[in-house]
Design a protein around this motif. Structure first.
Motif, PDB file in Angstrom:
ATOM      1  N   LYS A  72       0.837  -1.203   0.000  1.00 17.38           N
ATOM      2  CA  LYS A  72       0.000   0.000   0.000  1.00 17.38           C
ATOM      3  C   LYS A  72       0.870   1.251   0.000  1.00 17.38           C
ATOM      4  O   LYS A  72       1.946   1.256   0.591  1.00 17.38           O
ATOM      5  CB  LYS A  72      -0.880   0.026   1.261  1.00 17.38           C
ATOM      6  N   PRO A  73       0.347   2.330  -0.572  1.00 15.45           N
ATOM      7  CA  PRO A  73       1.004   3.614  -0.340  1.00 15.45           C
ATOM      8  C   PRO A  73       0.854   3.955   1.148  1.00 15.45           C
ATOM      9  O   PRO A  73      -0.145   3.577   1.764  1.00 15.45           O
ATOM     10  CB  PRO A  73       0.206   4.595  -1.198  1.00 15.45           C
ATOM     11  N   GLU A  74       1.832   4.660   1.686  1.00 11.91           N
ATOM     12  CA  GLU A  74       1.854   4.921   3.125  1.00 11.91           C
ATOM     13  C   GLU A  74       0.536   5.511   3.632  1.00 11.91           C
ATOM     14  O   GLU A  74       0.040   5.156   4.700  1.00 11.91           O
ATOM     15  CB  GLU A  74       3.025   5.854   3.452  1.00 11.91           C
ATOM     16  N   ALA A  75      -0.070   6.419   2.848  1.00  9.26           N
ATOM     17  CA  ALA A  75      -1.303   7.078   3.292  1.00  9.26           C
ATOM     18  C   ALA A  75      -2.450   6.072   3.424  1.00  9.26           C
ATOM     19  O   ALA A  75      -3.221   6.118   4.379  1.00  9.26           O
ATOM     20  CB  ALA A  75      -1.690   8.187   2.333  1.00  9.26           C
TER      21      ALA A  75
ATOM     22  N   PHE B 231      -6.728  -0.955  -2.853  1.00 12.21           N
ATOM     23  CA  PHE B 231      -5.797   0.175  -2.736  1.00 12.21           C
ATOM     24  C   PHE B 231      -4.943   0.251  -3.989  1.00 12.21           C
ATOM     25  O   PHE B 231      -5.028  -0.623  -4.863  1.00 12.21           O
ATOM     26  CB  PHE B 231      -4.949   0.031  -1.476  1.00 12.21           C
ATOM     27  N   ASP B 232      -4.112   1.312  -4.064  1.00 15.71           N
ATOM     28  CA  ASP B 232      -3.236   1.464  -5.232  1.00 15.71           C
ATOM     29  C   ASP B 232      -1.965   0.660  -5.004  1.00 15.71           C
ATOM     30  O   ASP B 232      -1.055   1.099  -4.302  1.00 15.71           O
ATOM     31  CB  ASP B 232      -2.881   2.949  -5.418  1.00 15.71           C
ATOM     32  N   TRP B 233      -1.937  -0.526  -5.594  1.00 13.89           N
ATOM     33  CA  TRP B 233      -0.820  -1.442  -5.363  1.00 13.89           C
ATOM     34  C   TRP B 233       0.491  -0.789  -5.800  1.00 13.89           C
ATOM     35  O   TRP B 233       0.575  -0.195  -6.860  1.00 13.89           O
ATOM     36  CB  TRP B 233      -1.020  -2.747  -6.127  1.00 13.89           C
ATOM     37  N   THR B 234       1.528  -0.916  -4.948  1.00 10.25           N
ATOM     38  CA  THR B 234       2.811  -0.314  -5.295  1.00 10.25           C
ATOM     39  C   THR B 234       3.966  -1.142  -4.728  1.00 10.25           C
ATOM     40  O   THR B 234       3.799  -1.839  -3.719  1.00 10.25           O
ATOM     41  CB  THR B 234       2.918   1.113  -4.734  1.00 10.25           C
ATOM     42  N   LEU B 235       5.096  -1.059  -5.356  1.00 11.36           N
ATOM     43  CA  LEU B 235       6.299  -1.728  -4.849  1.00 11.36           C
ATOM     44  C   LEU B 235       7.249  -0.720  -4.206  1.00 11.36           C
ATOM     45  O   LEU B 235       8.351  -1.065  -3.797  1.00 11.36           O
ATOM     46  CB  LEU B 235       7.024  -2.458  -5.978  1.00 11.36           C
ATOM     47  N   GLN B 236       6.788   0.535  -4.123  1.00 11.69           N
ATOM     48  CA  GLN B 236       7.652   1.618  -3.665  1.00 11.69           C
ATOM     49  C   GLN B 236       8.262   1.330  -2.285  1.00 11.69           C
ATOM     50  O   GLN B 236       9.421   1.617  -2.041  1.00 11.69           O
ATOM     51  CB  GLN B 236       6.845   2.929  -3.615  1.00 11.69           C
ATOM     52  N   ASN B 237       7.452   0.728  -1.383  1.00  8.81           N
ATOM     53  CA  ASN B 237       7.950   0.464  -0.031  1.00  8.81           C
ATOM     54  C   ASN B 237       9.181  -0.428  -0.054  1.00  8.81           C
ATOM     55  O   ASN B 237      10.123  -0.207   0.697  1.00  8.81           O
ATOM     56  CB  ASN B 237       6.862  -0.193   0.813  1.00  8.81           C
ATOM     57  N   TYR B 238       9.140  -1.432  -0.911  1.00  5.54           N
ATOM     58  CA  TYR B 238      10.278  -2.338  -0.999  1.00  5.54           C
ATOM     59  C   TYR B 238      11.514  -1.594  -1.475  1.00  5.54           C
ATOM     60  O   TYR B 238      12.618  -1.785  -0.963  1.00  5.54           O
ATOM     61  CB  TYR B 238       9.948  -3.516  -1.918  1.00  5.54           C
ATOM     62  N   VAL B 239      11.310  -0.751  -2.467  1.00  3.39           N
ATOM     63  CA  VAL B 239      12.433   0.024  -2.984  1.00  3.39           C
ATOM     64  C   VAL B 239      12.990   0.917  -1.882  1.00  3.39           C
ATOM     65  O   VAL B 239      14.208   0.944  -1.633  1.00  3.39           O
ATOM     66  CB  VAL B 239      11.977   0.880  -4.188  1.00  3.39           C
ATOM     67  N   ASP B 240      12.094   1.608  -1.156  1.00  2.00           N
ATOM     68  CA  ASP B 240      12.533   2.518  -0.104  1.00  2.00           C
ATOM     69  C   ASP B 240      13.306   1.789   0.994  1.00  2.00           C
ATOM     70  O   ASP B 240      14.376   2.223   1.411  1.00  2.00           O
ATOM     71  CB  ASP B 240      11.317   3.222   0.532  1.00  2.00           C
ATOM     72  N   VAL B 241      12.715   0.694   1.435  1.00  7.02           N
ATOM     73  CA  VAL B 241      13.349  -0.057   2.525  1.00  7.02           C
ATOM     74  C   VAL B 241      14.734  -0.514   2.107  1.00  7.02           C
ATOM     75  O   VAL B 241      15.707  -0.423   2.855  1.00  7.02           O
ATOM     76  CB  VAL B 241      12.476  -1.266   2.907  1.00  7.02           C
ATOM     77  N   ASN B 242      14.832  -0.998   0.893  1.00 13.69           N
ATOM     78  CA  ASN B 242      16.107  -1.505   0.413  1.00 13.69           C
ATOM     79  C   ASN B 242      17.138  -0.384   0.269  1.00 13.69           C
ATOM     80  O   ASN B 242      18.333  -0.605   0.423  1.00 13.69           O
ATOM     81  CB  ASN B 242      15.899  -2.236  -0.911  1.00 13.69           C
TER      82      ASN B 242
ATOM     83  N   SER C 224      11.998  -0.697  14.352  1.00 15.13           N
ATOM     84  CA  SER C 224      11.055  -0.675  15.470  1.00 15.13           C
ATOM     85  C   SER C 224      10.578   0.743  15.744  1.00 15.13           C
ATOM     86  O   SER C 224       9.414   0.955  16.037  1.00 15.13           O
ATOM     87  CB  SER C 224      11.667  -1.326  16.700  1.00 15.13           C
ATOM     88  N   SER C 225      11.475   1.710  15.677  1.00 16.38           N
ATOM     89  CA  SER C 225      11.038   3.090  15.838  1.00 16.38           C
ATOM     90  C   SER C 225      12.107   3.999  15.248  1.00 16.38           C
ATOM     91  O   SER C 225      13.284   3.647  15.294  1.00 16.38           O
ATOM     92  CB  SER C 225      10.831   3.410  17.312  1.00 16.38           C
ATOM     93  N   PRO C 226      11.795   5.174  14.724  1.00 19.13           N
ATOM     94  CA  PRO C 226      10.424   5.675  14.577  1.00 19.13           C
ATOM     95  C   PRO C 226       9.761   5.186  13.288  1.00 19.13           C
ATOM     96  O   PRO C 226       8.594   5.467  13.053  1.00 19.13           O
ATOM     97  CB  PRO C 226      10.643   7.189  14.511  1.00 19.13           C
ATOM     98  N   GLN C 227      10.534   4.392  12.496  1.00 15.57           N
ATOM     99  CA  GLN C 227       9.949   3.949  11.226  1.00 15.57           C
ATOM    100  C   GLN C 227       8.719   3.076  11.448  1.00 15.57           C
ATOM    101  O   GLN C 227       7.924   2.872  10.553  1.00 15.57           O
ATOM    102  CB  GLN C 227      10.975   3.152  10.396  1.00 15.57           C
ATOM    103  N   GLY C 228       8.595   2.568  12.668  1.00 14.68           N
ATOM    104  CA  GLY C 228       7.444   1.731  12.984  1.00 14.68           C
ATOM    105  C   GLY C 228       6.148   2.456  12.699  1.00 14.68           C
ATOM    106  O   GLY C 228       5.102   1.844  12.478  1.00 14.68           O
TER     107      GLY C 228
ATOM    108  N   ALA D 169       3.440   0.951   6.082  1.00 13.71           N
ATOM    109  CA  ALA D 169       3.707   0.279   4.811  1.00 13.71           C
ATOM    110  C   ALA D 169       5.163  -0.158   4.734  1.00 13.71           C
ATOM    111  O   ALA D 169       5.470  -1.279   4.323  1.00 13.71           O
ATOM    112  CB  ALA D 169       3.352   1.192   3.646  1.00 13.71           C
ATOM    113  N   LYS D 170       6.067   0.739   5.152  1.00 17.51           N
ATOM    114  CA  LYS D 170       7.487   0.386   5.106  1.00 17.51           C
ATOM    115  C   LYS D 170       7.790  -0.718   6.120  1.00 17.51           C
ATOM    116  O   LYS D 170       8.534  -1.653   5.840  1.00 17.51           O
ATOM    117  CB  LYS D 170       8.350   1.604   5.374  1.00 17.51           C
ATOM    118  N   LEU D 171       7.211  -0.583   7.305  1.00 20.05           N
ATOM    119  CA  LEU D 171       7.396  -1.624   8.313  1.00 20.05           C
ATOM    120  C   LEU D 171       6.936  -2.979   7.763  1.00 20.05           C
ATOM    121  O   LEU D 171       7.605  -4.000   7.915  1.00 20.05           O
ATOM    122  CB  LEU D 171       6.618  -1.268   9.580  1.00 20.05           C
ATOM    123  N   SER D 172       5.806  -2.947   7.092  1.00 19.78           N
ATOM    124  CA  SER D 172       5.269  -4.190   6.537  1.00 19.78           C
ATOM    125  C   SER D 172       6.173  -4.752   5.455  1.00 19.78           C
ATOM    126  O   SER D 172       6.389  -5.964   5.376  1.00 19.78           O
ATOM    127  CB  SER D 172       3.872  -3.957   5.961  1.00 19.78           C
TER     128      SER D 172
END
Lengths: 276, 333, 290
Positions: free
Chosen positions: A37-40, A52-63, A234-238, A242-245
């Motif tokens: 999901k997008p963070e919002a 929801f608007d499916w996205t891979l952005q979280n994976y890219v960001d986390v990486n 764990s924090s504060p990214q928790g 979406a990124k946590l997930s």
């Protein structure tokens, strides 16, 4: 229990079993969904299940934030390394206990298990200092060593219960046939115990992959596995669900998929002698 | 060659003597059967010979060579286990070849020997199967095959037929006897079944409570048991043992009469009694007779005899074939 | 029953494992004992020397200690009760003929594969969070005020999370045990006039005794050390409401930098763990012999 039951009864059972299973599985499913999901939309109220608007952005960001692959490789090395070491130590030990039992065998086994009951926190400082002195802090070898020792009692116990089911006469036959102890273990015992060994290996990989106390406290970067990777969120990214997930999904996916595919082998040996 | 000599072999587990000081000579080529009730130490004795257990004291020679402390693999003996102990993860071929592989034999030689053994034992068609796919008798043959290929000094059998059904047991018994006749190798065979012992053995060793009660050929044991234990153990149905006043008439503490050595008649017998149970097999008839002043006597008669339960009959023991025992249970001559 | 040579081989092959575990147990324990008798605070490196049993009295007499012991016991027993009871029920359910049994099994076993920090994080944030969590959303939907699970019922929430992780393990072992029960035994009981509940009570439950023993033993081993889940979710709070013994030691050592007192706590924890282990092994070793 291969008893004949009516279709309605079966449908009712099926529905209840599936409901229970889905409830237990839901947290994992929800995490995986949220990771796309997008963070919002991840914190939308009411929650959005699929639309929801499916996205891979979280994976890219986390990486980008953390080099996933390095943690992943460390996890693999630690899990496989400690399992291999554990087997090398435990197979001979379990052979001894299963086929040459003494009056003290049971006590010895229970003692081994009781070493696992020691609260790890209680000895964290000494272990930390020891590792620092020995130069093992934040090294892969150090982590393999710790996890081998952590899981050794469980491996010995599992193999012991497995070996005990193998009739001693077969090993005696091998001895009569001129097999040395090495050949006896290598050509006769081990192949016969393959299902048990497979299940032991699987359980040990899972336990080592998920061990979070020592891996988090004794590594920094070089040897840090995925538990350390996730601890960083764990924090504060928790707060960014979406990124946590996404990070969570990346940390659990390898072992979850392995677990699904090897579920049958794993369960078969997971009885610790509970089933006679 | 397979001459085995035991002298004063003793085995104890903790305080308990399982085998107490046994002396025994087993000649080359002999078929020796260890027989006795369960717990008499016969299997332990076999395992001591095999080297699977340590002797507590005493010594053992195989072909004149000291073997007391040799590991099992070095004794040149082969063993067939009660459970067959086949390697379940190997094919029949690999099972039979295993001892050869352990001895470091080349693949060609292994194949030749396996083929030969399979041929003798009618296993050629099953060589690529696993033990789990075989019947009990076939498994038994594989276990024997695995023993044969080693060309051992002696074969050791530990109650090999006890897991087979009655019909197969008779067939396998004959096969093992025939194998012995063709190989002429020493065989030591443990059983609790005295019929197996009587039919197969050149020499029977009767064991009881860790001691040898008697050693001899089957007929020696049948005709002249050394004591009450052997008298009661050898022969089926069991010998009738009579004590008390009747025994005193014959100057002994216990009088033994085999059921087949008692004649049945309508009048003028030695003893009189009422038939309790009668079994008619056609070839033989068995009766349990409640004899006046003595008690229950088992009788075996050849062929059919028109005697039913409740009939009163006369019995005449064959006086030539009576066995007499003293108060210690030893046979009197 | 074995020969002298196989006995010595056995001793030889057993020794590496035994020696390694002995070293792994004794060396840190000895160091912990040593530290526990000394003044050793990272914030005050100048204070050294022996403190006799000062660290012990400080740790044991601290107001949090008693509560931590109780919390530890509640956590372990709570998780054990939930996993064993639910485990039996779910095992009974899955053991029935149902459609899609394979997939159901995979779904049920899945939580067992999840690493503890991940489990704690997703439960804490995505489910139990009082503003954005799914439980709060569900409460809103029903028109109720959202509950701050980790704030209002911290220990119960942690028990829930840990029980979720261990329920699959219990279920699978119990299921395997249940499947090994011969249907003839149940049919015989049915012929003898036993109803469903009586069959469960007199036939199935005794049959499961061994499996339950194993579940209790293994889970206790892991549950006594539960620590990461607390660190991630509640930090032992609010106050000391969810502080367990391991967490208390952690707080002394790494938050208050008092290694001496933490070591004393470690020794106390080891002693308590050994007491638990002793009774557990006594009770259970017997059951495992059969």
């Amino acid at each position: 229990m291969a008893r004949h039951i009516s279709t309605q009864r079966r449908a009712l059972n099926t529905a209840s079993a599936w409901t229970v299973a889905l409830i237990l599985f839901f947290p994992i499913l929800w995490t995986v969904l949220t990771s796309f999901k997008p963070e919002a939309q991840a914190v939308a109220s009411p929650p959005i299940f699929l639309g929801f608007d499916w996205t891979l952005q979280n994976y890219v960001d986390v990486n980008e934030q953390r080099d996933y692959f390095r943690y992943f490789v460390n996890s693999i090395i630690i899990a496989l390394g400690s399992t291999a070491f554990g087997l090398v130590l435990a197979v001979p030990a379990a052979w001894s206990m299963a086929f040459v039992p003494g009056r003290k065998t049971k006590d010895l086994l229970m003692w081994m298990l009781s070493t696992k009951m020691m609260p790890a926190v209680g000895v964290l400082v000494p272990i930390y200092l020891l590792f620092k002195t020995l130069g093992l802090l934040d090294t892969r070898f150090g982590m393999v060593l710790v996890l081998t020792l952590m899981n050794l009692p469980i491996i010995v116990w599992m193999l012991y219960t497995y070996f005990k089911e193998i009739p001693g006469e077969i090993l005696e036959a091998a001895r009569m046939d001129g097999a040395s102890l090495r050949s006896e273990i290598l050509y006769v015992l081990t192949p016969m115990a393959v299902p048990g060994i497979a299940s032991t290996v699987l359980l040990n990989i899972i336990l080592a992959w998920n061990e979070a106390f020592w891996t988090i406290n004794l590594t920094v970067t070089d040897a840090a596995p995925l538990t350390k990777f996730i601890a960083g969120f764990s924090s504060p990214q928790g707060l960014f669900y979406a990124k946590l997930s996404a990070a969570s999904t990346m940390a659990i996916a390898p072992i979850l998929i392995m677990g699904w595919f090897s579920q049958k082998q794993l369960v078969r040996g997971l009885t610790f002698g509970a089933v006679k | 060659m397979g001459k085995i000599t035991l002298s004063q072999v003793r085995k104890s587990f903790g305080e308990v003597d399982v085998i107490s000081g046994i002396d025994l000579d087993i000649e080359d080529g002999e078929f020796v059967v260890f027989v006795g009730p369960s717990g008499c130490g016969k299997s332990t004795l076999l395992r001591l010979i095999a080297g699977l257990e340590d002797t507590t004291s005493g010594s053992m020679q195989i072909d004149g060579q000291e073997a007391t402390h040799l590991p099992p693999a070095k004794r040149g003996l082969a063993m067939v286990f009660q459970s067959y102990a086949l390697y379940p993860h190997m094919t029949v071929r690999k099972n039979i070849a295993f001892p050869l592989k352990m001895a470091g034999m080349t693949a060609d030689e292994q194949a030749k020997k396996v083929a030969h053994a399979a041929n003798i034992l009618n296993l050629t068609d099953y060589l690529d199967r696993r033990p789990g796919q075989l019947s009990g008798g076939q498994r038994q043959r594989v276990a024997i095959g695995r023993a044969i290929v080693r060309e051992p000094a002696a074969f050791l059998f530990d109650e090999p037929l006890s897991n087979l059904d009655a019909a197969l047991r008779v067939t396998m018994r004959q096969e093992i006897s025939e194998l012995h006749q063709s190989l002429k190798t020493t065989m030591i065979y443990v059983t609790h079944d005295q019929v197996e012992a009587m039919t197969m053995a050149d020499k029977i060793v009767v064991l009881n409570a860790g001691r040898i009660e008697q050693v001899g050929s089957p007929l020696e044991l049948y005709h002249s048991p050394r004591n009450l234990f052997v008298a009661g153990f050898i022969g089926s149905p069991k010998m009738n043992l009579i004590s008390g006043a009747e025994a005193a008439k014959y100057n002994c503490a216990t009088l033994g009469v085999r059921p087949e050595h008692i004649g049945v008649g309508a009048g003028d017998g030695h003893w009189q009694g009422v038939v309790g149970l009668s079994e008619h097999l056609g070839s033989d008839s068995f009766f349990k007779v409640s004899v006046d002043g003595i008690g229950t006597i088992n009788v075996r008669a050849n062929g059919e005899l028109n005697v039913r339960a409740g009939d009163r009959i006369h019995l005449s023991p064959d006086l030539e074939k009576l066995h007499r025992f003293d108060a210690e249970g030893l046979a009197l001559k | 029953m074995a020969t002298q040579s196989s006995r010595s081989a056995a001793r030889l092959m057993l020794s590496p494992t035994v020696i390694l575990l002995l070293v792994w147990m004794i060396v840190p324990l000895a160091m912990t004992l040593w530290f526990s008798l000394k003044r050793y605070n990272l914030l005050y490196p100048d204070r050294t020397g022996f403190n006799d049993f000062g660290n012990y009295t400080r740790f044991v007499l601290s107001p949090a200690f008693g509560g931590a012991v109780v919390n530890t016991l509640i956590l372990v027993v709570g998780v054990l009760v939930i996993t064993v009871v639910l485990g039996i029920l779910i095992a009974l359910l899955i053991d029935q003929p149902i459609w899609g049994q394979g997939i159901v099994r995979i779904l049920v076993i899945s939580p067992f594969f999840i690493m503890p920090p991940v489990a704690a994080l997703i439960w804490k944030n995505m489910f139990m969070n009082p503003t954005n969590g799914l439980f709060a959303e569900a409460a809103k939907l029903l028109g109720m005020a959202p509950i701050d699970f980790l704030g209002q019922a911290p220990l119960a929430s942690i028990i829930l999370i840990v029980a979720w992780q261990w329920l699959p393990f219990a279920t699978l072992i119990l299921l395997t045990a249940l499947q090994s029960l011969s249907s003839e035994e149940l049919e015989a009981a049915e012929m003898d006039g036993a109803g469903a509940i009586q069959r469960f009570w007199y036939i199935m439950l005794p049959h499961l005794a061994r499996a339950i023993t194993v579940v209790v033993l293994i889970q206790t081993i892991f549950l006594l050390g539960i620590f990461g889940e607390i660190l991630v979710t509640t930090n032992g709070g609010p106050g000391t409401a969810s502080t367990t013994l391991p967490y208390l030691i952690y707080k002394e050592a790494l938050l208050d930098f008092d290694v001496g007192t933490a070591a004393a706590g470690g020794v106390v924890a080891v002693i308590l763990a050994n007491i638990v282990a002793f009774f557990l092994m006594r009770a259970i070793g017997k059951n495992l012999d059969a």
